[in-house]
Enzyme design. Structure first.
Site, PDB file in Angstrom:
ATOM      1  N   ASP A 203     -55.942  14.947 -23.929  1.00  0.00           N
ATOM      2  CA  ASP A 203     -55.818  13.553 -23.550  1.00  0.00           C
ATOM      3  C   ASP A 203     -57.178  13.124 -23.003  1.00  0.00           C
ATOM      4  OD1 ASP A 203     -55.454  11.115 -22.376  1.00  0.00           O
ATOM      5  OD2 ASP A 203     -53.508  11.595 -21.485  1.00  0.00           O
TER       6      ASP A 203
ATOM      7  N   TYR B 175     -51.964  13.033 -15.769  1.00  0.00           N
ATOM      8  CA  TYR B 175     -51.279  11.766 -16.078  1.00  0.00           C
ATOM      9  C   TYR B 175     -51.523  11.429 -17.535  1.00  0.00           C
ATOM     10  CZ  TYR B 175     -49.970   6.817 -16.049  1.00  0.00           C
ATOM     11  OH  TYR B 175     -49.391   5.602 -16.326  1.00  0.00           O
TER      12      TYR B 175
ATOM     13  N   LYS C  33     -58.916   3.465 -23.088  1.00  0.00           N
ATOM     14  CA  LYS C  33     -59.909   2.947 -22.140  1.00  0.00           C
ATOM     15  C   LYS C  33     -61.261   2.614 -22.807  1.00  0.00           C
ATOM     16  CE  LYS C  33     -57.227   4.411 -18.260  1.00  0.00           C
ATOM     17  NZ  LYS C  33     -56.514   5.579 -17.811  1.00  0.00           N
TER      18      LYS C  33
END
Ligand SMILES: *Cc1c(COP(=O)(O)O)cnc(C)c1O
Length: 430
Positions: free
Chosen positions: A237, A142, A265
């Site tokens: 990522d 994702y 995050k």
């Protein structure tokens, strides 16, 4: 609980599905989402002051636990000085320097507001730099909700992505190729046919969005070699793994150097902040130096940057990650022991700060195909049984539980007692 039911009903009148991000709706586990009011350390509190041990960690950012005093203090100071200037300010370069020092593969970095935005910009940059159109991603990886990445694999080994969302034209995903995580051979065919058209391979170096799935030995190095052969960019990522699995990210942990890195995050410590960075010859192609356009009104926002900097200060303290690893291992080993004792077929995958319990009789889980074979119904019951023990687990079988610095040995011990009550009553639960 009725309070949450009422609130959720009202929320659905004004917000699609009652939420601002779909997985919050408990769609994957059933029931009504709990409305939380306050977080402190490893705990979340609902409106009645009912306290839950939090293993969601806001999906990753809350690595210090909620409302860490030094982050809170820094933010209080910063807020009094204005929320946004839309100009240069000194703290943004402090954070940029910090990120580049800790992740030496990054010579330059640009700050943005979300992981999605960082990924979208990095892909544009990779395409601009290489003059090529195609991107390779992995099944179950994702990378946010940019159009070209909302793809599902078709049938067969190597596949072109088909849009996985309404509203994404097939022509937007025709340049996205999909391979299998932890399987270098699934890339061979695509590289043979399209090698010269591939701008970048993008990968979560530890998969975190099909549950936690660590890379098998040789996988990341193999990707590095492949990108060198194809003369395309390797993009890690690290939105979840950056500053979670270690102070130098997954790239430090597995010792593989990407060309570009995506962060999010943890680097915002709970504020909307993300970044992409890498080789300066690539990064210097961004406007205003180069012709790849990228911009943002709130990018490098002083409040978000303050939260990021003060979070990085704390996690740079000696033995932070040793402690976090011990805590994660204590939880993982404890759960494994209990499920073995109570003969519940599971497999626990974990890396420092990240953990997933897969309900499977197949043993280890290495890729999306194996992850989706796990028992989703059992997970639902597991989730609600934990909730009854006041343990807040991520509300989907394909997410990663997050362990923070605030999860002390004692709190994990208490959590494991909750797990024991769940598993010892398993026949009645399931
Ligand atoms: C969460 C996540 C994103 C998207 O970040 P947002 O800030 O939610 O847009 C991208 N990549 C990975 C690996 C993620 O876990």
């Amino acid at each position: 609980m009725t309070y949450s039911v009422d609130l959720f009903q009202q929320a659905q009148l004004v917000m699609p599905g009652g939420v601002n991000s779909p997985v919050r709706s408990f769609n994957a586990v059933g029931g009504t989402p709990i409305f939380f009011e306050r977080g402190e350390g490893a705990y979340l509190f609902d409106h009645q002051g009912k306290c839950y041990i939090d293993y969601l960690g806001s999906w990753g950012p809350i690595i210090l636990g909620h409302a860490h005093p030094s982050v809170t203090h820094a933010l209080q100071q910063a807020i009094g000085k204005g929320l946004s200037f839309g100009t240069c300010h000194e703290k943004e370069q402090k954070l940029a320097r910090r990120l580049c020092t800790l992740l030496p593969s990054m010579q330059k970095v640009r700050l943005v507001n979300s992981g999605t935005e960082a990924v979208m910009s990095a892909l544009r940059l990779a395409r601009g730099f290489t003059g090529r159109d195609k991107i390779v991603k992995f099944n179950g990886g994702y990378h946010g909700h940019a159009d070209s990445l909302l793809v599902q694999a078709g049938s067969g080994g190597l596949t072109f992505g088909r849009p996985s969302s309404l509203g994404v034209p097939a022509s937007f995903t025709e340049h996205t190729l999909v391979a299998d995580y932890n399987d270098l051979s699934s890339l061979e065919a695509c590289c043979e046919s399209y090698g010269k058209d591939i701008a970048a391979i993008i990968v979560e170096p530890v998969a975190g969005n099909m549950g936690c799935i660590p890379p098998q030995s040789g996988f990341l190095v193999g990707l590095r070699h492949l990108c060198d052969q194809l003369n395309c960019l390797l993009i890690f990522d690290e939105v979840i793994t950056g500053f979670r699995v270690g102070l130098h990210g997954a790239q430090g942990l597995y010792n593989v150097k990407p060309d570009l890195t995506i962060l999010g995050k943890v680097i915002g410590g709970g504020m909307p902040l993300a970044a992409f960075g890498g080789r300066s010859d690539v990064m210097d192609l961004l406007a205003p130096l180069g012709d790849v356009y990228q911009a943002g009104t709130l990018s490098g926002n002083p409040i978000a940057v303050t939260a990021g900097l003060s979070t990085l200060n704390v996690l740079s303290e000696p033995s932070f990650y040793e402690t976090l690893q011990q805590a994660t291992q204590q939880l993982a080993d404890g759960i494994s022991l209990l499920t073995k004792h109570f003969k519940i077929p599971t497999h626990v995958n974990w890396v420092t700060g990240m953990l997933t319990v897969f309900f499977t009789t197949q043993g280890a889980v290495h890729n999306q195909q194996e992850a989706v074979q796990c028992d989703a119904d059992t997970f639902k019951r597991f989730f609600h049984a934990l909730l009854a023990q006041q343990i807040y687990w991520p509300p989907s079988a394909f997410e990663t539980a997050m362990v923070s610095m605030a999860h002390s040995q004692q709190i994990i011990e208490t959590s494991l007692q909750g797990f024991e009550r769940v598993f010892s009553n398993w026949e009645r639960t399931v």
